[in-house]
Design a protein around this motif. Sequence first.
Motif, PDB file in Angstrom:
ATOM      1  N   THR A  82       0.972  -1.793   0.164  1.00 46.32           N
ATOM      2  CA  THR A  82       0.140   0.021   0.026  1.00 46.32           C
ATOM      3  C   THR A  82       1.164   1.344  -0.068  1.00 46.32           C
ATOM      4  O   THR A  82      -0.010   2.139  -0.523  1.00 46.32           O
ATOM      5  N   TRP A  83       2.611   1.116  -0.154  1.00 39.50           N
ATOM      6  CA  TRP A  83       3.172   2.134   0.197  1.00 39.50           C
ATOM      7  C   TRP A  83       3.953   2.116  -1.285  1.00 39.50           C
ATOM      8  O   TRP A  83       3.247   1.892  -1.669  1.00 39.50           O
ATOM      9  N   ILE A  84       4.841   2.595  -1.803  1.00 41.53           N
ATOM     10  CA  ILE A  84       5.994   3.116  -2.930  1.00 41.53           C
ATOM     11  C   ILE A  84       7.099   2.930  -2.931  1.00 41.53           C
ATOM     12  O   ILE A  84       7.549   2.993  -1.751  1.00 41.53           O
ATOM     13  N   SER A  85       7.699   2.357  -3.867  1.00 42.56           N
ATOM     14  CA  SER A  85       9.197   1.866  -4.097  1.00 42.56           C
ATOM     15  C   SER A  85       9.499   2.951  -5.336  1.00 42.56           C
ATOM     16  O   SER A  85       8.211   3.203  -6.149  1.00 42.56           O
ATOM     17  N   ILE A  86      10.490   2.865  -5.701  1.00 46.42           N
ATOM     18  CA  ILE A  86      10.630   4.031  -6.796  1.00 46.42           C
ATOM     19  C   ILE A  86      11.983   3.297  -7.159  1.00 46.42           C
ATOM     20  O   ILE A  86      13.462   2.744  -6.607  1.00 46.42           O
ATOM     21  N   ARG A  87      11.584   2.126  -9.194  1.00 50.31           N
ATOM     22  CA  ARG A  87      12.219   1.510  -8.749  1.00 50.31           C
ATOM     23  C   ARG A  87      12.855   1.767 -10.429  1.00 50.31           C
ATOM     24  O   ARG A  87      12.086   3.166 -10.690  1.00 50.31           O
ATOM     25  N   SER A  88      14.122   1.578 -10.713  1.00 46.67           N
ATOM     26  CA  SER A  88      15.207   1.813 -11.388  1.00 46.67           C
ATOM     27  C   SER A  88      14.272   1.584 -13.117  1.00 46.67           C
ATOM     28  O   SER A  88      14.036   0.064 -13.152  1.00 46.67           O
ATOM     29  N   TYR A  89      14.164   2.104 -14.482  1.00 45.89           N
ATOM     30  CA  TYR A  89      13.511   1.878 -15.367  1.00 45.89           C
ATOM     31  C   TYR A  89      14.560   0.430 -16.167  1.00 45.89           C
ATOM     32  O   TYR A  89      13.785  -0.532 -16.444  1.00 45.89           O
ATOM     33  N   ASP A  90      15.566   1.363 -16.105  1.00 46.82           N
ATOM     34  CA  ASP A  90      17.207   0.359 -16.860  1.00 46.82           C
ATOM     35  C   ASP A  90      16.770  -0.878 -16.622  1.00 46.82           C
ATOM     36  O   ASP A  90      17.414  -1.472 -16.996  1.00 46.82           O
ATOM     37  N   ASN A  91      17.180  -0.589 -15.055  1.00 49.97           N
ATOM     38  CA  ASN A  91      17.893  -2.075 -14.674  1.00 49.97           C
ATOM     39  C   ASN A  91      16.605  -3.035 -12.362  1.00 49.97           C
ATOM     40  O   ASN A  91      16.159  -2.231 -12.410  1.00 49.97           O
ATOM     41  N   PRO A  92      15.569  -3.115 -13.805  1.00 48.44           N
ATOM     42  CA  PRO A  92      14.260  -3.201 -12.436  1.00 48.44           C
ATOM     43  C   PRO A  92      15.336  -3.983 -11.339  1.00 48.44           C
ATOM     44  O   PRO A  92      13.937  -3.834 -10.457  1.00 48.44           O
TER      45      PRO A  92
ATOM     46  N   LEU B 203      16.824  -2.162  -9.480  1.00 47.53           N
ATOM     47  CA  LEU B 203      17.874  -1.778  -8.401  1.00 47.53           C
ATOM     48  C   LEU B 203      16.544  -0.514  -7.978  1.00 47.53           C
ATOM     49  O   LEU B 203      15.878  -0.041  -8.736  1.00 47.53           O
ATOM     50  N   TYR B 204      16.498  -0.155  -7.018  1.00 50.00           N
ATOM     51  CA  TYR B 204      15.358   0.462  -5.999  1.00 50.00           C
ATOM     52  C   TYR B 204      15.903   1.357  -5.012  1.00 50.00           C
ATOM     53  O   TYR B 204      17.043   1.208  -4.567  1.00 50.00           O
ATOM     54  N   LEU B 205      16.019   2.998  -5.338  1.00 53.00           N
ATOM     55  CA  LEU B 205      16.202   3.751  -4.639  1.00 53.00           C
ATOM     56  C   LEU B 205      15.630   3.650  -2.891  1.00 53.00           C
ATOM     57  O   LEU B 205      14.448   2.948  -2.480  1.00 53.00           O
ATOM     58  N   ARG B 206      16.993   3.661  -2.394  1.00 55.36           N
ATOM     59  CA  ARG B 206      16.366   3.277  -0.635  1.00 55.36           C
ATOM     60  C   ARG B 206      17.358   4.084   0.072  1.00 55.36           C
ATOM     61  O   ARG B 206      17.934   4.281  -0.006  1.00 55.36           O
ATOM     62  N   HIS B 207      16.719   4.091   1.110  1.00 56.64           N
ATOM     63  CA  HIS B 207      17.030   5.804   2.439  1.00 56.64           C
ATOM     64  C   HIS B 207      18.182   4.747   3.421  1.00 56.64           C
ATOM     65  O   HIS B 207      18.194   3.417   3.371  1.00 56.64           O
ATOM     66  N   GLN B 208      19.164   5.332   3.695  1.00 52.19           N
ATOM     67  CA  GLN B 208      20.196   4.720   4.249  1.00 52.19           C
ATOM     68  C   GLN B 208      21.075   5.979   4.800  1.00 52.19           C
ATOM     69  O   GLN B 208      21.853   6.572   3.894  1.00 52.19           O
ATOM     70  N   ASP B 209      21.124   6.615   6.974  1.00 52.20           N
ATOM     71  CA  ASP B 209      21.911   6.978   7.094  1.00 52.20           C
ATOM     72  C   ASP B 209      21.533   8.306   6.730  1.00 52.20           C
ATOM     73  O   ASP B 209      22.240   9.204   6.534  1.00 52.20           O
ATOM     74  N   SER B 210      20.004   8.648   6.001  1.00 55.26           N
ATOM     75  CA  SER B 210      19.283   9.972   5.319  1.00 55.26           C
ATOM     76  C   SER B 210      20.178  10.327   4.374  1.00 55.26           C
ATOM     77  O   SER B 210      20.093  11.893   4.169  1.00 55.26           O
ATOM     78  N   HIS B 211      20.520   9.279   3.810  1.00 55.43           N
ATOM     79  CA  HIS B 211      20.471   9.472   2.316  1.00 55.43           C
ATOM     80  C   HIS B 211      20.098   8.582   1.193  1.00 55.43           C
ATOM     81  O   HIS B 211      19.315   7.440   1.849  1.00 55.43           O
ATOM     82  N   LEU B 212      19.631   9.126  -0.468  1.00 55.28           N
ATOM     83  CA  LEU B 212      19.084   8.002  -1.081  1.00 55.28           C
ATOM     84  C   LEU B 212      20.011   6.881  -2.037  1.00 55.28           C
ATOM     85  O   LEU B 212      20.977   7.706  -2.405  1.00 55.28           O
ATOM     86  N   TYR B 213      20.256   5.727  -1.791  1.00 61.45           N
ATOM     87  CA  TYR B 213      21.063   5.314  -2.396  1.00 61.45           C
ATOM     88  C   TYR B 213      20.346   4.326  -3.569  1.00 61.45           C
ATOM     89  O   TYR B 213      19.405   3.300  -3.786  1.00 61.45           O
ATOM     90  N   ALA B 214      21.083   3.816  -4.422  1.00 59.83           N
ATOM     91  CA  ALA B 214      20.671   2.597  -5.520  1.00 59.83           C
ATOM     92  C   ALA B 214      20.421   1.373  -5.485  1.00 59.83           C
ATOM     93  O   ALA B 214      21.557   1.608  -5.705  1.00 59.83           O
TER      94      ALA B 214
END
Length: 61
Positions: free
Chosen positions: A17-27, A29-40
Motif C-alpha cells: 500500500t506504500w510505494i517504491s522507486i525502481r530503476s526503469y533501465d535496471n528493474p 535497483l530500488y532507491l532506498r534510504h540509508q543514514d539519511s541518504h538515498l542510494y540505488a
Amino acid sequence: MSDEATFVITPGPADRTWISIRSYDNPDLYLRHQDSHLYAHHITDSPGRQDATFRICPGFA
C-alpha cells in the motif's frame, strides 16, 4: 533522456500500500534510504525492503 536516469513508482516491497522507486533501465535497483541518504541498491533482504518502501504524505501547502 537516458533510461539510466529514469525511475518508476511501484508498490513497495515491504508494504504494497506504500510505494517504491525502481530503476526503469535496471528493474532490480530500488532507491532506498540509508543514514539519511538515498542510494540505488539491489534489494536482497528484509531491511533493504523496508528502506526501499516509502509512504506518500500530504504536503505542507
